[in-house]
Design an enzyme around this catalytic site. Structure first.
Site, mmCIF file in Angstrom:
data_model
loop_
_atom_site.group_PDB
_atom_site.id
_atom_site.type_symbol
_atom_site.label_atom_id
_atom_site.label_comp_id
_atom_site.label_asym_id
_atom_site.label_seq_id
_atom_site.Cartn_x
_atom_site.Cartn_y
_atom_site.Cartn_z
ATOM 1 C CG HIS A 263 44.019 -17.572 14.732
ATOM 2 N ND1 HIS A 263 42.936 -18.076 14.044
ATOM 3 C CD2 HIS A 263 44.242 -18.449 15.751
ATOM 4 C CE1 HIS A 263 42.529 -19.195 14.614
ATOM 5 N NE2 HIS A 263 43.314 -19.442 15.651
ATOM 6 C CD GLU A 264 47.226 -18.292 18.159
ATOM 7 O OE1 GLU A 264 46.607 -18.415 19.230
ATOM 8 O OE2 GLU A 264 47.214 -19.169 17.269
ATOM 9 C CG HIS A 267 42.629 -18.138 20.558
ATOM 10 N ND1 HIS A 267 41.466 -18.861 20.722
ATOM 11 C CD2 HIS A 267 43.246 -18.672 19.470
ATOM 12 C CE1 HIS A 267 41.386 -19.787 19.777
ATOM 13 N NE2 HIS A 267 42.441 -19.682 18.993
ATOM 14 C CD GLU A 293 40.181 -21.961 17.179
ATOM 15 O OE1 GLU A 293 40.286 -21.323 16.112
ATOM 16 O OE2 GLU A 293 41.137 -22.166 17.943
#
Length: 498
Positions: A263-264, A267, A293
């Site tokens: 997930h990170e 980003h 997101e």
């Protein structure tokens, strides 16, 4: 273009680059607070953050910016976009008094540490007074920002910091369309699922960190310009040439570290992928949190939780940890995508996740409007959670204290998580058409076939276009919640034979 117009543009961009460089230093200081700073340094760090914010606010409201904007002429389309963003931010910044901006920075720096302690102690009453201070300050800021904006609510005023051009009314309509199909899908899956497979450990935490680094590389994270550390709440920080991420490990559950990392990385890959010509300018960062997101959720879910990638990850898990209590790649994919009613948003499956966000969206609107007070928040949270999820909250760390966002004043941020899922649904539909062999590559642990399309179609453009236009330019279609809902229904129908 006149010489005066060019000179004004150049002076404005030079000044802006310096401001953004100083802002990056402040961001790195915040990263240090979460990862390296000794706990006893919190009071001093709060003063430091307040001082930095005072200096930055003075630069962001410097009257010369208005003069340069009035005279500047952009040399090209990118320059016009730079002026649009600088003009928007300047108009907002001059509305917020300098002492208020500094006090918000000081109080939220202290509040973050008090939240972490209250969370560890599972004691919301210890955090409520400082949360009330944060709320009072953010309400003041919202009132300042909406001055001269006819009919704008406090919440909409704050929302512009995270999703420019969006309104709570638009989000409410979109979320209202999401809820019924999500609730129906949840009921179908929970009825059909039975006892989903579970991993059995323990799982060495140092080995987890080595595996997360390997996975981050597979998704295109550039370690020459980044690093992975641990924190209470995983996050990504920075832009351009220095983009850092954090994760957290648990000996009982390696999937938390793996999927927090993916997930990170989503980003971070967005920030690393922006055209270097935009470095330290308004175009050189993600255009909104919703678009941000969309990258993190697409990396984590549509790619990282796909059966194809799960097949590869199953093999690497067994090589890394030995027997993990699951006998096949198919069972592992079901374990990774297990639908289960739980308390924690960051650990929620794709079916439940947006329902967690909708709860927060409604509560924080009431908080900012003054219809709900900090002292009453825990009870309101617990009542709403029981109504939405059918289970009771056992303690505050599983409830109102689980997220860091409100402690640092990020009111208006939460809905961008669900909006990001909607954007991700649109982008994934386009990606599957544009990259027909994406699944075959993922089955070998190669995510860059898919992520390269995202970098070229969306990430490299940074803030060149407004948020919705950024997604629509990448997909060639209008933004709609339909693709996300279609993807979820198709995926979980296949996984659970519905």
């Amino acid at each position: 273009m006149t010489g005066t117009g060019q000179a004004a543009f150049d002076a404005l961009m030079s000044f802006t680059r310096q401001t953004m460089a100083l802002s990056a230093v402040a961001g790195r200081t915040a990263w240090d607070q979460e990862t390296m700073m000794p706990r006893g340094a919190a009071p001093q760090r709060a003063e430091e953050m307040g001082a930095l914010e005072s200096m930055l606010h003075a630069r962001r409201t410097d009257p010369r910016i208005g003069e340069w904007l009035a005279a500047a002429q952009a040399p090209d389309a990118a320059g016009q976009a730079q002026l649009r963003l600088i003009r928007r931010d300047y108009a907002r910044n001059v509305k917020v008094p300098a002492d208020l901006a500094a006090e918000i920075a000081r109080v939220t720096s202290l509040s973050q540490g008090q939240w972490a302690e209250a969370r560890a102690d599972r004691d919301f009453s210890a955090f409520a007074p400082v949360l009330d201070q944060v709320l009072q300050l953010r309400r003041q800021e919202a009132d300042a920002l909406r001055a001269g904006e006819a009919g704008q609510s406090r919440y909409d005023a704050l929302l512009q910091d995270y999703e420019p051009g969006m309104t709570a009314a638009e989000l409410e309509t979109m979320f209202g369309a999401l809820r019924p199909r999500l609730v129906d899908l949840r009921a179908c899956v929970l009825d059909a699922e039975g006892e989903a497979p579970r991993l059995s450990g323990p799982f060495d935490e140092a080995a987890q960190m080595r595996l997360t680094e390997e996975i981050a590389r597979a998704f295109g994270y550039d370690f020459a310009h980044g690093r992975i550390d641990t924190a209470v709440h995983p996050f990504s920080s920075g832009s351009g040439l220095d983009v850092r991420i954090t994760t957290r490990t648990s000996a009982a559950d390696p999937l938390g570290a793996i999927y927090s990392t993916i997930h990170e990385v989503g980003h971070a890959a967005y920030e690393q992928g922006i055209d270097r010509a935009y470095l330290l300018t308004p175009l050189g960062q993600g255009v909104s949190m919703g678009v941000h997101e969309s990258q993190s959720r697409l990396y984590e879910n549509q790619l990282g939780r796909s059966p194809a990638f799960c097949g590869w990850l199953y093999g690497r898990m067994r090589e890394t940890f030995g027997e993990i209590g699951i006998g096949s790649a198919e069972e592992f994919a079901r374990a990774v995508n297990r639908v289960e009613t739980g308390h924690i948003r960051t650990e929620a499956d794709e079916v439940h996740y947006n329902l967690h966000v909708l709860l927060r969206f409604d509560l924080e609107r009431a908080l900012i409007a003054g219809e709900l007070q900090a002292a009453d928040l825990e009870a309101a949270w617990n009542d709403r959670f029981a109504a939405d999820f059918g289970i009771e909250v056992d303690h505050a760390a599983h409830g109102v204290l689980q997220d860091v966002h409100w402690s640092v004043g990020l009111f208006g941020y939460f809905p961008t998580y669900a909006l990001g899922n909607v954007y991700a649904g649109c982008l994934f539909a386009a990606l599957r058409s544009a990259v027909p062999d994406w699944e075959e590559a993922l089955s070998r642990g190669e995510a860059t076939r898919a992520t390269a399309w995202l970098r070229e179609s969306l990430q490299r453009h940074g803030g060149l276009r407004p948020p919705r236009e950024t997604v629509e330019a990448a997909t060639g279609a209008p933004v709609s919640e339909g693709p996300l809902l279609d993807y979820l229904e198709d995926k979980f129908h296949r996984l659970y034979g519905l």
